[in-house]
Design a protein around this motif. Sequence first.
Motif, PDB file in Angstrom:
ATOM      1  N   LEU A 102      11.036  -0.154 -13.133  1.00  0.00           N
ATOM      2  CA  LEU A 102       9.731   0.423 -13.455  1.00  0.00           C
ATOM      3  C   LEU A 102       9.371   1.454 -12.404  1.00  0.00           C
ATOM      4  N   LYS A 103       9.011   2.647 -12.839  1.00  0.00           N
ATOM      5  CA  LYS A 103       8.588   3.702 -11.918  1.00  0.00           C
ATOM      6  C   LYS A 103       7.101   3.560 -11.625  1.00  0.00           C
ATOM      7  N   ILE A 104       6.776   3.405 -10.347  1.00  0.00           N
ATOM      8  CA  ILE A 104       5.381   3.337  -9.913  1.00  0.00           C
ATOM      9  C   ILE A 104       4.954   4.738  -9.509  1.00  0.00           C
ATOM     10  N   THR A 116       7.328   4.621  -6.180  1.00  0.00           N
ATOM     11  CA  THR A 116       8.642   4.001  -5.981  1.00  0.00           C
ATOM     12  C   THR A 116       9.153   3.492  -7.325  1.00  0.00           C
ATOM     13  N   SER A 117      10.335   2.917  -7.331  1.00  0.00           N
ATOM     14  CA  SER A 117      10.867   2.215  -8.496  1.00  0.00           C
ATOM     15  C   SER A 117      11.108   0.760  -8.110  1.00  0.00           C
ATOM     16  N   ILE A 118      10.672  -0.172  -8.964  1.00  0.00           N
ATOM     17  CA  ILE A 118      10.762  -1.597  -8.682  1.00  0.00           C
ATOM     18  C   ILE A 118      11.341  -2.300  -9.897  1.00  0.00           C
ATOM     19  N   SER A 119      12.229  -3.245  -9.655  1.00  0.00           N
ATOM     20  CA  SER A 119      12.772  -4.075 -10.734  1.00  0.00           C
ATOM     21  C   SER A 119      11.737  -5.129 -11.112  1.00  0.00           C
ATOM     22  N   VAL A 120      11.370  -5.166 -12.380  1.00  0.00           N
ATOM     23  CA  VAL A 120      10.384  -6.142 -12.844  1.00  0.00           C
ATOM     24  C   VAL A 120      10.998  -7.003 -13.944  1.00  0.00           C
ATOM     25  N   PRO A 147       0.812  -1.227   0.000  1.00  0.00           N
ATOM     26  CA  PRO A 147       0.000   0.000   0.000  1.00  0.00           C
ATOM     27  C   PRO A 147       0.843   1.274   0.000  1.00  0.00           C
ATOM     28  N   TRP A 148       1.958   1.282   0.744  1.00  0.00           N
ATOM     29  CA  TRP A 148       2.777   2.489   0.789  1.00  0.00           C
ATOM     30  C   TRP A 148       3.541   2.731  -0.511  1.00  0.00           C
TER      31      TRP A 148
END
Length: 298
Positions: free
Chosen positions: A240-242, A227-231, A220-221
Amino acid sequence: MEFKDYYATLGVEPSAGDAEIKTAYRRLARKYHPDVSKEAGAEDKFKGINEAYEALRDPQKRAAYDQLRAQGYRPGEEFNVPPNYAGGGGYDFEEVFGGGAGGGAGFSDFFESLFARQRGAGPRGPGAGFSSGGHAPNRDTRAKLSVPLEAAYNGDSLRITVNGRQLDVRVPKGIRPGQVIRLGGQGTGGGNLLLEVEYAAHPQFEVDGRNILYTLQVTPWQAALGTSISVPTLGGAVELKIPADSDAGRKLRLRGRGLPGNPEGDQIIELEIIAPSPADDVQKQAYRDLAKAFGETV
């Protein structure tokens, strides 16, 4: 060889519907994927999960397997394919089994003995991967080839088993389901072997045309603050920028990260928001503080 209970492998009941089987497969495949899991024996479990799903996702294969299973075989019990077995009565199927990532590799002798045949084919020995379906000279032989998505993306070569022989098949980049790969002189009596392509089940991705679909779980946060997450993608992991204030179900696009073609496909990421279970009193208190700050209604 040993009889395998594919339902037990996926942790579902024999009465499970297609959606339930698919959900169980995706959950287990993610858990035991060799790139993710550090558990001992994860790779073997991953192969077993892929094999079970390959057997149960196709209605004809599942019907043939169910007919044998109904005879009372138990997991691990010594098993031989009945001499008159032809894929469960009305089952009419032939397939070439190839190696590669994403579920097309490492099928057991049990699987191949059940499914690498067509109606009327005689008993098959261990490791047999194909039934030619006739003895007429110089005829074209048709079969299905299960291609991992990675092979279709990269244009890899697959090693397949055809009547006890091993052949290397080059998979054209971006090949689509239903298209045919022709191997001259490799069919019955020196005829052509025509391989109709289908995509192998993948533990992470689904396909929509040339687009690759992927579900990304975020907290949720992460969804609220961004955030940025490696996908993962077929071409390797990317950041990937969320965006902040993202809701569940929001779809993000990685252009050009789908299957090759003209035009090339994209990868579509759908966000799924999950709330991790609190592991200790500190985290429980953090949830209480959130409840106090946001109230009891959404």
